[in-house]
Scaffold this motif. Sequence first.
Motif, PDB file in Angstrom:
ATOM      1  N   HIS A 528       0.776  -1.245   0.078  1.00  0.00           N
ATOM      2  CA  HIS A 528      -0.377   0.389  -0.014  1.00  0.00           C
ATOM      3  C   HIS A 528       1.320   1.068  -0.184  1.00  0.00           C
ATOM      4  N   SER A 529       0.504   1.832  -0.289  1.00  0.00           N
ATOM      5  CA  SER A 529       0.858   3.318  -0.685  1.00  0.00           C
ATOM      6  C   SER A 529       1.503   4.232   0.755  1.00  0.00           C
ATOM      7  N   LYS A 530       0.723   3.629   1.958  1.00  0.00           N
ATOM      8  CA  LYS A 530       1.387   4.124   2.447  1.00  0.00           C
ATOM      9  C   LYS A 530       2.735   3.912   3.355  1.00  0.00           C
ATOM     10  N   VAL A 531       2.743   2.589   2.823  1.00  0.00           N
ATOM     11  CA  VAL A 531       3.488   1.636   3.335  1.00  0.00           C
ATOM     12  C   VAL A 531       4.665   2.555   2.627  1.00  0.00           C
ATOM     13  N   ILE A 532       4.827   2.403   2.043  1.00  0.00           N
ATOM     14  CA  ILE A 532       5.859   3.585   0.908  1.00  0.00           C
ATOM     15  C   ILE A 532       6.245   4.689   1.467  1.00  0.00           C
ATOM     16  N   LEU A 533       5.578   5.362   1.760  1.00  0.00           N
ATOM     17  CA  LEU A 533       5.677   6.622   2.878  1.00  0.00           C
ATOM     18  C   LEU A 533       5.535   6.897   4.052  1.00  0.00           C
ATOM     19  N   MET A 555       6.172  -2.418  -9.774  1.00  0.00           N
ATOM     20  CA  MET A 555       6.452  -0.897 -10.291  1.00  0.00           C
ATOM     21  C   MET A 555       6.266   0.450  -9.640  1.00  0.00           C
ATOM     22  N   ASN A 556       5.257   0.613  -9.123  1.00  0.00           N
ATOM     23  CA  ASN A 556       5.256   1.170  -8.157  1.00  0.00           C
ATOM     24  C   ASN A 556       5.744   2.113  -7.031  1.00  0.00           C
ATOM     25  N   ASN A 557       5.279   1.136  -6.123  1.00  0.00           N
ATOM     26  CA  ASN A 557       6.576   0.681  -5.324  1.00  0.00           C
ATOM     27  C   ASN A 557       7.777   1.472  -5.249  1.00  0.00           C
ATOM     28  N   PHE A 558       8.074   0.522  -6.490  1.00  0.00           N
ATOM     29  CA  PHE A 558      10.513   0.427  -6.542  1.00  0.00           C
ATOM     30  C   PHE A 558      10.037   1.639  -6.997  1.00  0.00           C
ATOM     31  N   VAL A 559       9.431   2.730  -7.577  1.00  0.00           N
ATOM     32  CA  VAL A 559       9.226   4.254  -8.336  1.00  0.00           C
ATOM     33  C   VAL A 559       8.914   4.989  -7.006  1.00  0.00           C
ATOM     34  N   ASP A 560       8.090   5.031  -6.639  1.00  0.00           N
ATOM     35  CA  ASP A 560       8.395   5.940  -4.939  1.00  0.00           C
ATOM     36  C   ASP A 560       9.314   5.715  -3.939  1.00  0.00           C
ATOM     37  N   ARG A 570       7.945  12.504   1.793  1.00  0.00           N
ATOM     38  CA  ARG A 570       8.991  12.774   2.336  1.00  0.00           C
ATOM     39  C   ARG A 570      10.049  11.655   2.668  1.00  0.00           C
ATOM     40  N   GLY A 571      11.081  12.801   3.424  1.00  0.00           N
ATOM     41  CA  GLY A 571      12.572  11.903   3.881  1.00  0.00           C
ATOM     42  C   GLY A 571      13.567  11.757   2.261  1.00  0.00           C
ATOM     43  N   ALA A 572      14.534  10.964   2.233  1.00  0.00           N
ATOM     44  CA  ALA A 572      15.392  11.522   1.143  1.00  0.00           C
ATOM     45  C   ALA A 572      14.924   9.584   1.050  1.00  0.00           C
ATOM     46  N   PRO A 573      15.420  10.100  -1.300  1.00  0.00           N
ATOM     47  CA  PRO A 573      15.140   8.852  -1.857  1.00  0.00           C
ATOM     48  C   PRO A 573      15.730   7.643  -1.551  1.00  0.00           C
ATOM     49  N   PHE A 574      15.314   6.237  -1.725  1.00  0.00           N
ATOM     50  CA  PHE A 574      16.536   5.034  -1.715  1.00  0.00           C
ATOM     51  C   PHE A 574      16.524   5.529  -4.345  1.00  0.00           C
ATOM     52  N   ARG A 575      17.381   4.182  -3.918  1.00  0.00           N
ATOM     53  CA  ARG A 575      17.827   3.633  -4.420  1.00  0.00           C
ATOM     54  C   ARG A 575      17.868   2.589  -5.162  1.00  0.00           C
ATOM     55  N   PRO A 576      18.008   2.252  -6.592  1.00  0.00           N
ATOM     56  CA  PRO A 576      18.103  -0.212  -6.099  1.00  0.00           C
ATOM     57  C   PRO A 576      19.801  -0.104  -6.376  1.00  0.00           C
ATOM     58  N   VAL A 577      20.216  -1.465  -5.712  1.00  0.00           N
ATOM     59  CA  VAL A 577      22.009  -1.233  -6.277  1.00  0.00           C
ATOM     60  C   VAL A 577      22.177  -2.823  -6.486  1.00  0.00           C
ATOM     61  N   ARG A 578      21.187  -3.875  -6.210  1.00  0.00           N
ATOM     62  CA  ARG A 578      21.400  -5.310  -7.018  1.00  0.00           C
ATOM     63  C   ARG A 578      19.951  -5.717  -7.048  1.00  0.00           C
ATOM     64  N   ALA A 579      19.830  -6.675  -8.205  1.00  0.00           N
ATOM     65  CA  ALA A 579      18.677  -7.229  -8.486  1.00  0.00           C
ATOM     66  C   ALA A 579      19.347  -8.806  -9.138  1.00  0.00           C
ATOM     67  N   MET A 580      17.127  -9.564  -8.423  1.00  0.00           N
ATOM     68  CA  MET A 580      18.929 -10.820  -8.763  1.00  0.00           C
ATOM     69  C   MET A 580      17.050 -11.845  -8.938  1.00  0.00           C
ATOM     70  N   ALA A 581      16.736 -12.132 -10.087  1.00  0.00           N
ATOM     71  CA  ALA A 581      15.648 -13.587 -10.054  1.00  0.00           C
ATOM     72  C   ALA A 581      15.907 -14.680  -9.375  1.00  0.00           C
ATOM     73  N   VAL A 582      14.509 -15.244  -8.339  1.00  0.00           N
ATOM     74  CA  VAL A 582      15.204 -16.950  -7.922  1.00  0.00           C
ATOM     75  C   VAL A 582      13.355 -17.583  -8.786  1.00  0.00           C
TER      76      VAL A 582
END
Length: 613
Positions: A528-533, A555-560, A570-582
């Motif tokens: 839910h967007s509230k969790v991301i915020l 994807m919307n979660n990742f972008v937010d 509000r708050g500093a953003p995150f950025r992706p640093v690693r990805a992997m499929a299992v």
Amino acid sequence: MADVPPESSVLNEEPCIKPEPPQESKPLEDPTAEKSKDEGGEGEESSSSDVYRYIKEDLFTSEIFKVEIQNLPKYIGFNDLKKFLNKHRLNPHKIKLMGKQMFAFVTFKNQEDRDKAMKVVHGVQWKGKVLSVRLAKPKADPLLRKRRQDGDVGDGQPTPKRLAEGHEDAEDLPLSVRIANVVTPLWQVPYQEQLRRKEQEVESVLHVLTREIGNSNKAMLPWLFVQKEKNKGVCCALEPIRPSPAQTEYRNKCEFVIGTGADGEDKTVGFRLGKYKGGSCSVVSPSDTIHVPAAAKRVVLAFQNYIRTTPYAVYSPETYEGHWRQLTVRTSRTNQIMAIIFFNPQKLPEDETVSVKESLRRYFTDGEGKDSRVTSLHFVRMGQRTSAGTEDLPCELVTGDAWIHEELLGLRFRISPHSFFQTNTEAAEVLYSSVGEWAQLDHDSTVLDVCCGTGTIGISLAKRVRKVIGIELCQEAVDDAKVNAQANGLTNVEFHCGKAEDVFPTVLSALVSPNVTAIVDPPRAGLHSKVILAIRRAEHLKRLVYVACNAKAAMNNFVDLCRAPSNRVRGAPFRPVRAMAVDLFPQTMHCETILLFERVDYGTENSGLKPTP
């Protein structure tokens, strides 16, 4: 969190029509007379009233209280429209947004709510667009519509469109091959090629995320440029896909529908050959499918033999009549087997329903069903709400233990009928080991395990950290998680029951630990967007491991997580640093995707960002 991929889903393949418990309200006088752009609505002659037969049954369906909202603004999403309607004190039951066409279908629970919506919304200006509202035609019953289109009013079993790789005519193939093409569409593809395709899918998701980050956070562009140079055009390193240790008989939970067999046999337990909306209700036995374990197949055969001796018909999603609905089988490496039988009592007297349960008990304990070795037998009474989820329906224990147990990463877990547990245990061990490695934990760490199910991830990490806090919606799963923590000798784990969007912000605000890592494993639709915020606001939360069973849907979660700060975010953003499929779902196109996000530190020179003044 992906319990069952679409190929194996049963209840989700019920008709799009959603009958619900009766309500005190009046339907439209002539619901088939209105023309609209709805599926099956445009251009259908009114004489085809059979495709609307369901609205005349003694059932409630919100389709009879339906409106079409036209001239919507561009680029709005489902949540935007829902908030807009709630702002005007409207309570929609279902919303179907037709994105590119800029209109939506909205249904309500009664005529009063529908009429209020038409009065309140019509003519309102929203984001520069003046909205218009009109009555909408109910959705035609997809099975009956398909039959009429095909000129097939007989058995309702049109040829599925999905073909096996290397075959041109699915109609000429044996049923075992046709059902394999539906539930395990990659079964004829070499496993290494399956892995290559899944890794390619995750790479395409990263390309989209890279573009979206650039669009939503211009300050990240210098960093993004460097990452694309290093990582073949995407925002972070994509590590090689991790294969499943088992490629066959790996599913520890299978949901089987009950219906008329594709070979004409009545009361067949298995998988649907096609979806209801595609015009098919026929069922094929799972006996030749390669992803279902032998233990589950034994239970299916025993149960099928039983129901064929009873006078009760299978439930029909077309007429809403009949009794036998679904069989769910859960197996484990501890050789325990749970069977959950879904039954619609219809208007049977209570003593007759009790007699059915007693008959099942005798069959699986002393009768022929004993050989299936079921250790936990449950009975679920279902109502007329054909497409409702089963999570809220109480399970009645018929015989045996109330739970089964599974062993994972040297730990033991109790599993209740409704509790989430990854459906491929061996591959789940690969997944959780990777999550633990990526989280970079130490003895001062606090782990927030969001959508924790029976607590598998948090419990597997508990001995390496100071504290684990789990959050889960299903009360059964929370009860299991608490028992599992105690059974594994853990005292630094606590679990909270509730919606993540309600519980998570409270838990976060109460944390004083400087070293907090969140691990989220949400359902297909994402958090839910509230969790991301809340995550964005919690500046002391520096690292987040996101386990996505459908990375496109998340994807919307990742972008937010990555977008530039604003009044809303509000708050500093995150950025992706690693990805992997299992690969948790061999023979299908589904897999789990792990993404590691780290908080941008404005104070470092290589952050690529300038602090907001």
